[in-house]
Structure formats: structure tokens, C-alpha cells
Write a protein that holds these residues in place. Structure first.
Motif, mmCIF file in Angstrom:
data_model
loop_
_atom_site.group_PDB
_atom_site.id
_atom_site.type_symbol
_atom_site.label_atom_id
_atom_site.label_comp_id
_atom_site.label_asym_id
_atom_site.label_seq_id
_atom_site.Cartn_x
_atom_site.Cartn_y
_atom_site.Cartn_z
ATOM 1 N N LYS A 1 43.450 19.888 -40.788
ATOM 2 C CA LYS A 1 43.903 18.798 -39.936
ATOM 3 C C LYS A 1 43.069 18.787 -38.660
ATOM 4 O O LYS A 1 42.497 19.804 -38.257
ATOM 5 C CB LYS A 1 45.390 18.933 -39.608
ATOM 6 C CG LYS A 1 45.761 20.153 -38.803
ATOM 7 C CD LYS A 1 47.268 20.300 -38.673
ATOM 8 C CE LYS A 1 47.932 19.071 -38.132
ATOM 9 N NZ LYS A 1 49.400 19.216 -38.000
ATOM 10 N N GLY A 2 42.992 17.611 -38.063
ATOM 11 C CA GLY A 2 42.226 17.511 -36.834
ATOM 12 C C GLY A 2 42.232 16.104 -36.293
ATOM 13 O O GLY A 2 42.811 15.178 -36.881
ATOM 14 N N GLN A 3 41.559 15.940 -35.179
ATOM 15 C CA GLN A 3 41.474 14.632 -34.554
ATOM 16 C C GLN A 3 40.300 14.622 -33.582
ATOM 17 O O GLN A 3 39.803 15.666 -33.166
ATOM 18 C CB GLN A 3 42.754 14.300 -33.798
ATOM 19 C CG GLN A 3 43.023 15.219 -32.604
ATOM 20 C CD GLN A 3 44.285 14.863 -31.859
ATOM 21 O OE1 GLN A 3 45.351 14.802 -32.448
ATOM 22 N NE2 GLN A 3 44.156 14.617 -30.565
ATOM 23 N N TYR A 4 39.853 13.419 -33.250
ATOM 24 C CA TYR A 4 38.905 13.288 -32.154
ATOM 25 C C TYR A 4 39.169 11.987 -31.412
ATOM 26 O O TYR A 4 39.691 11.008 -31.969
ATOM 27 C CB TYR A 4 37.447 13.366 -32.627
ATOM 28 C CG TYR A 4 36.971 12.279 -33.553
ATOM 29 C CD1 TYR A 4 36.623 11.007 -33.083
ATOM 30 C CD2 TYR A 4 36.811 12.527 -34.917
ATOM 31 C CE1 TYR A 4 36.159 10.025 -33.932
ATOM 32 C CE2 TYR A 4 36.346 11.549 -35.779
ATOM 33 C CZ TYR A 4 36.018 10.301 -35.281
ATOM 34 O OH TYR A 4 35.562 9.318 -36.134
ATOM 35 N N ASP A 5 38.831 12.002 -30.131
ATOM 36 C CA ASP A 5 38.878 10.826 -29.265
ATOM 37 C C ASP A 5 37.485 10.628 -28.698
ATOM 38 O O ASP A 5 36.855 11.584 -28.228
ATOM 39 C CB ASP A 5 39.876 11.014 -28.124
ATOM 40 C CG ASP A 5 41.302 11.168 -28.616
ATOM 41 O OD1 ASP A 5 41.805 10.234 -29.251
ATOM 42 O OD2 ASP A 5 41.902 12.240 -28.381
ATOM 43 N N VAL A 6 37.015 9.395 -28.736
ATOM 44 C CA VAL A 6 35.692 9.099 -28.206
ATOM 45 C C VAL A 6 35.778 7.850 -27.339
ATOM 46 O O VAL A 6 36.473 6.885 -27.673
ATOM 47 C CB VAL A 6 34.663 8.903 -29.346
ATOM 48 C CG1 VAL A 6 35.075 7.812 -30.309
ATOM 49 C CG2 VAL A 6 33.278 8.626 -28.786
ATOM 50 N N ALA A 7 35.112 7.903 -26.192
ATOM 51 C CA ALA A 7 35.050 6.768 -25.277
ATOM 52 C C ALA A 7 33.594 6.524 -24.908
ATOM 53 O O ALA A 7 32.818 7.473 -24.745
ATOM 54 C CB ALA A 7 35.879 7.033 -24.026
ATOM 55 N N ASN A 8 33.226 5.258 -24.780
ATOM 56 C CA ASN A 8 31.848 4.908 -24.466
ATOM 57 C C ASN A 8 31.829 3.677 -23.568
ATOM 58 O O ASN A 8 32.356 2.618 -23.933
ATOM 59 C CB ASN A 8 31.077 4.634 -25.752
ATOM 60 C CG ASN A 8 29.568 4.553 -25.575
ATOM 61 O OD1 ASN A 8 28.858 4.003 -26.400
ATOM 62 N ND2 ASN A 8 29.060 5.122 -24.503
ATOM 63 N N LEU A 9 31.260 3.835 -22.376
ATOM 64 C CA LEU A 9 31.110 2.741 -21.418
ATOM 65 C C LEU A 9 29.624 2.409 -21.325
ATOM 66 O O LEU A 9 28.814 3.255 -20.942
ATOM 67 C CB LEU A 9 31.651 3.160 -20.053
ATOM 68 C CG LEU A 9 31.550 2.128 -18.924
ATOM 69 C CD1 LEU A 9 32.464 0.942 -19.209
ATOM 70 C CD2 LEU A 9 31.898 2.766 -17.581
ATOM 71 N N VAL A 10 29.267 1.176 -21.685
ATOM 72 C CA VAL A 10 27.865 0.766 -21.736
ATOM 73 C C VAL A 10 27.679 -0.486 -20.899
ATOM 74 O O VAL A 10 28.356 -1.505 -21.117
ATOM 75 C CB VAL A 10 27.408 0.498 -23.186
ATOM 76 C CG1 VAL A 10 25.930 0.098 -23.198
ATOM 77 C CG2 VAL A 10 27.638 1.713 -24.060
ATOM 78 N N GLY A 11 26.770 -0.412 -19.946
ATOM 79 C CA GLY A 11 26.440 -1.569 -19.123
ATOM 80 C C GLY A 11 24.965 -1.902 -19.226
ATOM 81 O O GLY A 11 24.118 -1.002 -19.284
ATOM 82 N N THR A 12 24.648 -3.186 -19.251
ATOM 83 C CA THR A 12 23.257 -3.644 -19.346
ATOM 84 C C THR A 12 23.002 -4.714 -18.299
ATOM 85 O O THR A 12 23.792 -5.663 -18.160
ATOM 86 C CB THR A 12 22.954 -4.211 -20.745
ATOM 87 O OG1 THR A 12 23.212 -3.208 -21.723
ATOM 88 C CG2 THR A 12 21.506 -4.642 -20.844
ATOM 89 N N ILE A 13 21.899 -4.552 -17.549
ATOM 90 C CA ILE A 13 21.490 -5.519 -16.529
ATOM 91 C C ILE A 13 20.081 -6.006 -16.857
ATOM 92 O O ILE A 13 19.173 -5.198 -17.087
ATOM 93 C CB ILE A 13 21.502 -4.894 -15.120
ATOM 94 C CG1 ILE A 13 22.878 -4.334 -14.781
ATOM 95 C CG2 ILE A 13 21.072 -5.919 -14.082
ATOM 96 C CD1 ILE A 13 22.918 -3.586 -13.466
ATOM 97 N N ASP A 14 19.900 -7.316 -16.872
ATOM 98 C CA ASP A 14 18.584 -7.918 -17.068
ATOM 99 C C ASP A 14 17.873 -7.975 -15.713
ATOM 100 O O ASP A 14 18.262 -8.744 -14.828
ATOM 101 C CB ASP A 14 18.734 -9.318 -17.668
ATOM 102 C CG ASP A 14 17.395 -9.967 -17.982
ATOM 103 O OD1 ASP A 14 16.345 -9.396 -17.617
ATOM 104 O OD2 ASP A 14 17.397 -11.060 -18.581
ATOM 105 N N LEU A 15 16.837 -7.132 -15.573
ATOM 106 C CA LEU A 15 16.090 -7.081 -14.308
ATOM 107 C C LEU A 15 14.898 -8.015 -14.294
ATOM 108 O O LEU A 15 14.121 -8.023 -13.338
ATOM 109 C CB LEU A 15 15.617 -5.647 -14.056
ATOM 110 C CG LEU A 15 16.712 -4.580 -13.987
ATOM 111 C CD1 LEU A 15 16.081 -3.205 -13.804
ATOM 112 C CD2 LEU A 15 17.706 -4.874 -12.875
ATOM 113 N N GLY A 16 14.726 -8.765 -15.354
ATOM 114 C CA GLY A 16 13.580 -9.656 -15.453
ATOM 115 C C GLY A 16 12.452 -9.001 -16.213
ATOM 116 O O GLY A 16 12.121 -9.401 -17.333
#
Length: 692
Positions: A264-279
Motif C-alpha cells: 500500500k502507498g500513496q503520493y501527492d504531487v504539486a506543480n506550479l508553472v508560470g510562463t512569461i513572453d519576453l519577446g
């Protein structure tokens, strides 16, 4: 799903072409799959649905070079192109979105189900620049479905099946995408509950090895402007198996004195991704968190020979538990524009901590987890490509530093490496290319458990791999025929292998660097789509990687663990519109793999450099010695599915493992020497899905 017949032959032709235009982000920018100058396979959500697949393992033989074996629920042994071992860290990197899911432990890859995925990308061969450590054999990327910023969408499915000589399996899944602020902010939620059904009978009851899986995910997307977007994903997954899937050919496991082997087992995963177009470039920041817990019971039968030919039946029964936590941060700049020069720069930092505990069964008190290994790793990487006419030259590299500590041995070691990549591709018209690729892979070293190693074996060194490859991708006949193939050569050094403990106990013991392996491999995939109704796929993969060195663990000519020489598959999909509201469909697939082995030479007596080394003194319960090479037989798996698509609702019936192949699927070593890890027998079922 196909809801309506195209209004014209031109629309039908465009639909056919769209199905060949899969867009991937394997090289950290959006590209047509056909234009990526590396060996890569993409499995879309439609592919999973059409084949009734619930995980990538169900489709593995349709991807040349891929082999996945589930050692226990929640843990898989992944190998791509033969780069696979029982010892050390994973050799294939696994990602969910931008988050690296590889555990910092001697274990396989994590279990990921096909719950509301957009696609899966399988990158073959070392991926040193963009994915780094652990990507020796390749990288698998699970891309979750994004929220729809504009429209409300709801989908779901339910499925039930009956297993030959087993009990009922079932699964439900649902997902909903809700635009909170249309055009700007949306949230998508998804979840699934699955019971795989049991089929192994033990003294504790029949059909004991069924596994329950629960998955829940929420993903939010915020896009206030065309130049900025932010996504946040959180996922929880857990599993619970009552007893192991090890058994004999008759579906029983009735060895006396053996405890139940739940997992038995478990996992938790979180991912915050931000993208900025700098030209001039896109700036991406990815922040990730992973937390996992697992517990596994193992009961291994053996006997000890006494004077007079008497056998004393014994067992090694234990419970192991562990926890793992990771924080990771990555920054990346990816050039914009359509000019001849493209570039990418990035940096990553990862902080891993693990705890573990061990107890002999039966466990009467909770296991106290002790601090284990830690890893603080950082890397900087870059890649640039220049196109001149039809040719593109790409150069890249990553410098990687991994500082590892082991609490049990109060030891710290730092493993550093620079891993380059060189790629030359040449376009052969609008729908084809050929390429040459050379890349270096790396896997960190580690520490052996105190008391189980000989002097000088407290630490084992990293592995190094160079892979040289030539490949092609080509479409013919207005994209109705697609061919993709590759030939590659591995030069694999300082390979990590398992040795038995020096105290001659039945435990799996220490890891050493056993030497060198080299060999060729070939892959070919053919896809035929003569019209919108019919698709036929054929794949074949061959691997001839063998050891060229001599040690206590291996001999020249030994194959690497769990690596088949041949895999091949054939599949057909057919869709026939009855009218503008109903489409009938059917698909069938045949997948085959040759047998493979796992080597544990210290089960037998041997002489190395003139020195006699006795094998393990314990024997099997019937008095025979344990084999030094454990074999898994060749397998052929046949699946089929037929149904009707009513636009918003789809109904179908299916059959899996129609030939009822029940041969062992895992040549894992000592535990599997007297019994096999058995696959699910023939299963028939029915399902219903909706999409609004």
C-alpha cells in the motif's frame, strides 16, 4: 470521439491529416511530432481510449524499445532500449507535466494511471540536456489535460469486467472543466477509482491479489494576457493490494509458513508553472513538490540443508516502509522567433529526503522510520541549434552536481558530471527527416546498507552511458503512410549490479559496479491510414546489449536484467459512420515480447581470478539450488474492443489477454526464483463513456 460524418471529401481529408499532426513539447517548445529529430513516441488520450488502456504499461509493446514490469503496486521497473538494472536509482526519468517523479531510492518508477491525460511522450535514448540525471534510457512525460478557458466540459466513463478464475474488476472516471472567468481563469477536476480484480488463490482465501487505485487531480489555469499564463496542479494517488500477484502456473500460492504480502502507498504531487513572453524568449518557472509513502510485505520461502540430507523449511518474512519528499525549482529561457538560430538555457535545484524502516514479520509494533539518504542536486544546461538550408545542427550540454548523504553511515559524497548532446538533422521534403545523434547519460552512485558490504564497497560509483544513433522519419502518399526507424549503439560503463550479502543470508544485499556492456539495437514503426476509417500500426524493436566484462555479478555475454531481445506489435483500428449520429468502431492488437532474464550469479559456486567463491548455502524448499539466471518466457497478448459512438455517448465491449497467457512477467531474482509474478488472466467486460 467522432460524432459526425464530414460534410465533404475535402473535410475528410483534412480530418485525416489532423490525426497525423500530433504536437509535442519534448524539446521544451511546441513542435510537430514528425519534425522532432530524436526517437520519440506519443500516445494521445484518443489512443488510450481506443485501446482501453489504463496505463502506459498496457501499450508498452507498441512503443519499440519500451519494457515495463510491475514489481508491486505503485512501483514499476521501467527500461527503454535495454538500459535497465535491479540496483541503483531509476534509469528512466518520469515526469508529470514539469515535475520529475523519480524516487530517490533503489526502486522502480512510480505508478501513473491514464486519468484525464492529454498525451504521453516517450523519449528514447539519453536526454542529458533537457532532462538530466536519470534519463539514461530515456524520459517519459505524462501531460495532464489543461482546463478550457472558454467552455464548460464534462466527461466520464464506467467499466466492468470479469476475470477468468478470478473476481470482478471495475473502474469509474470523471472530469470536468469549468471556466470561472471565461477567457481568463478556469479549473479542471478529475478523479478515478479502480479495482483490478484478484486471481491468485492463497491459504488466506481466493482471488487475494486485487488492487484498489484512487486518483484525484485539480488543475487551474490563469491567463490574464497573451504574454503571461500560470498553471497550478495538485494530484493525489493511492493504492492498496491485499496480497502479492506471485503464484504458480495454476493460479495458486500455497507455500506453508508464508505470510500475506500486501502493498500500500500513496503520493501527492504539486506543480506550479508560470510562463512569461519576453519577446525575444519565453521565461518559464516550475516549482514542484512530491511526497510519497509506501509499505510492502515480502515473504520468501527457502530451506536450509542439515546433515543427513534433511531440509529445514524456513522463510524470510519482512515489512519495509518508506517516506520520500522532494522540492524542486527550475528556471528556463526558450528563444522565440522563426530565425535559423534557436537556443535554450536553464537551471534546476532539487532537495530530496527519504526515511525508511524495516521489521521482521509478524509486525507487532509500528515501524519507526529512520532518516535515510538525502540528495541536494543542482544543474545548469543549455542547447542551441542552427538551421542552414535543410540541415540543422544542435549542440547542448548539462553540468550536474549531486551531493548525497547517508544517515546510517554518516557519509557524504558528491557526484559531478557533464553530459553533452550532438544532433544533426536533414529535412527530406515537407514530411520527413533523417538524423544523427550522440548523447551521454548519467546515473548517480550511492551507499550500501551497513553490515551488508565488504571492505571498500560502502559506496558505489555512478554509471556512464554513450549512445550513438541514426534515425529517420518519413511520410508518403499524402501522409497516409508513415515510417519511423532508428539504429543505435550503446557503450555502457560502471554498471551497478546487485550482489548477495557477505554474511550469506537470503537477503538481497549490496550494490557494486560490475563492468561494461555494449551492443546494437534497431526500431521500426509503420502506420498506414488509407482513409478516415482505417488505421493499421506495426512496430518492432530489437536489442542486443550484453555484458563485456567479468565480475562476481556478471559474465561476458550476460544480458541486462529484464531486457527482451525482441518486441513487436500489430494493431488495427476501424471506424465506420452509419449516419450523421452513429459511428461503429472496432480495434484489435497483438503484442509480443521475447523472453528475458535476471542474473544472480552468487547463488552458485564460482571461481574469479583463481579464487573460489561459494554460492549461497540456502536452497529451494524442494532441495534444488536457486537458479543463477531467472527466466521470464516469451509472451503474446491479444486485446480487442468493439462498440458504437453516438456522439456524446459511447458504449463498448472488450476482451483483454484473449489467449489467457499466464506466464511470469518478471524475472526479478531471488523472490521470483520459485514462483512468478503473474499477469491478469483473460478478461471480458463492457463500458460506457460520455463527453459533453
Amino acid at each position: 470521439m467522432t460524432a459526425a460524418m464530414p460534410a465533404s471529401a475535402q473535410e475528410a481529408d483534412e480530418e485525416l491529416k489532423d490525426r497525423t499532426e500530433i504536437v509535442v513539447t519534448a524539446q521544451r517548445r511546441e513542435e510537430r511530432l514528425q519534425d522532432v529529430p530524436i526517437a520519440i513516441s506519443a500516445v494521445t488520450a484518443e489512443d488510450f481510449e481506443q485501446r482501453g488502456a489504463r496505463r502506459l504499461q498496457d501499450l508498452q509493446f507498441s512503443i519499440p524499445g519500451l519494457n515495463i514490469v510491475e514489481t508491486s503496486p505503485g512501483s514499476e521497473r521501467l527500461q527503454i532500449r535495454g538500459i535497465s538494472q535491479q540496483a541503483g536509482l531509476p534509469t528512466v526519468a518520469t515526469y508529470i507535466d514539469e515535475m520529475n517523479m523519480n524516487p530517490n531510492a533503489v526502486t522502480g518508477g512510480v505508478d501513473i494511471r491514464s486519468v484525464d491525460l492529454e498525451r504521453v511522450e516517450v523519449l528514447k535514448g539519453p536526454q542529458p540536456t533537457l532532462y538530466g540525471e536519470g534519463s539514461m534510457g530515456g524520459t517519459i512525460r505524462y501531460i495532464t489535460a489543461n482546463p478550457d478557458l472558454d467552455d464548460l466540459a464534462v466527461r466520464g466513463s464506467a467499466e466492468i469486467g470479469t476475470i477468468k478464475n478470478g473476481n470482478t474488476a471495475y473502474r469509474v472516471e470523471g472530469a470536468a472543466s469549468v471556466p470561472i472567468a471565461p477567457g481568463t481563469f478556469a479549473v479542471r477536476v478529475a478523479g478515478a477509482y479502480e479495482y483490478t480484480g484478484g486471481y491468485i488463490d492463497t491459504p488466506r482465501g481466493d482471488d487475494q491479489n486485487g488492487t484498489r487505485y484512487k486518483t484525484a487531480r485539480i488543475k487551474a489555469l490563469f491567463k490574464p494576457s497573451e504574454t503571461f499564463n500560470l498553471s497550478a496542479m495538485f494530484m493525489h494517488h493511492e493504492w492498496d493490494q491485499k496480497d502479492a500477484s506471485y503464484g504458480f502456473a495454476d493460479g495458486t500460492y500455497n507455500v506453508a509458513g508464508i505470510f500475506a504480502q500486501p502493498a500500500k502507498g500513496q503520493y501527492d504531487v504539486a506543480n506550479l508553472v508560470g510562463t512569461i513572453d519576453l519577446g525575444f524568449a519565453d521565461f518559464t518557472s516550475s516549482t514542484g513538490y512530491l511526497s510519497s509513502k509506501s509499505r510492502l510485505d515480502v515473504s520468501f520461502p527457502f530451506a536450509f540443508p542439515l546433515p543427513g540430507g534433511v531440509l529445514l523449511p524456513l522463510s524470510s518474512s519482512s515489512r519495509s516502509a518508506g517516506e520520500f519528499e522532494r522540492w524542486t525549482q527550475e528556471f528556463r529561457l526558450t528563444s522565440s522567433g522563426t530565425g535559423p538560430f534557436k537556443w535554450l538555457l536553464g537551471a534546476t535545484y532539487t532537495d530530496d529526503k527519504s526515511k525508511s524502516g524495516f521489521s521482521v514479520l509478524p509486525v507487532t509494533t509500528p515501524i519507526v522510520l529512520a532518516p535515510g539518504q538525502t540528495s541536494k542536486a543542482w544543474a545548469v544546461y543549455g542547447e542551441g541549434s542552427y538551421t542552414l538550408g535543410v540541415a540543422t545542427l544542435t549542440l547542448g550540454g548539462r553540468y550536474y552536481s549531486d551531493k548525497r548523504s547517508d544517515a546510517a553511515r554518516t557519509t557524504t559524497n558528491t557526484f559531478n558530471t557533464f553530459n553533452p548532446r550532438v544532433n544533426l538533422s536533414v529535412e527530406t521534403g515537407d514530411n520527413g527527416l533523417i538524423y544523427l545523434n550522440a548523447s551521454k547519460g548519467f546515473r548517480s552512485g550511492g551507499f550500501n546498507t551497513p553490515g551488508l558490504f565488504a571492505p571498500g564497497e560502502g559506496t558505489y560509483a555512478p554509471e556512464k552511458l554513450w549512445t550513438y544513433e541514426a534515425g529517420f522519419k518519413q511520410q508518403f502518399l499524402d501522409r497516409t503512410l508513415s515510417l519511423e526507424g532508428a539504429v543505435f549503439y550503446h557503450d555502457y560503463n560502471d554498471i551497478q549490479s546487485i550482489l548477495l550479502p557477505t554474511d550469506n543470508s537470503p537477503r538481497i544485499g549490496r550494490t557494486i559496479n560490475s563492468g561494461v556492456a555494449r551492443g546494437w539495437g534497431q526500431e521500426l514503426a509503420i502506420v498506414v491510414r488509407p482513409d478516415r476509417a482505417f488505421t493499421a500500426t506495426f512496430t518492432v524493436g530489437h536489442n542486443d546489449l550484453t555484458y563485456r566484462s567479468t565480475s562476481l555479478a556478471v559474465r561476458p555475454g550476460d544480458r541486462l536484467d529484464n531486457v527482451p531481445t525482441w518486441t513487436w506489435s500489430a494493431a488495427v483500428d476501424y471506424r465506420k459512420p452509419v449516419n450523421d449520429k452513429v459511428t461503429l468502431f472496432a480495434n484489435a492488437s497483438l503484442a509480443s515480447t521475447s523472453g528475458f532474464t535476471s542474473t544472480l550469479r552468487l547463488f552458485g559456486d564460482q571461481t574469479l581470478n583463481g579464487v573460489f567463491v561459494p554460492g549461497l548455502s540456502i536452497v529451494q524448499r524442494d532441495g534444488t539450488r536457486f537458479p543463477t539466471v531467472v527466466r521470464a518466457l516469451s509472451r503474446e497478448i491479444v486485446n480487442a474492443r468493439i462498440g458504437a459512438d453516438f456522439g456524446a455517448i459511447t458504449a463498448y465491449v472488450y476482451g483483454q489477454n484473449l489467449t489467457n497467457n499466464f506466464d511470469s512477467v518478471y524475472a526479478g531474482g531471488v523472490i521470483q526464483a520459485s514462483q512468478g509474478a503473474r499477469p491478469r488472466p483473460r478478461t471480458f467486460g463492457a463500458g460506457l463513456s460520455f463527453n459533453f
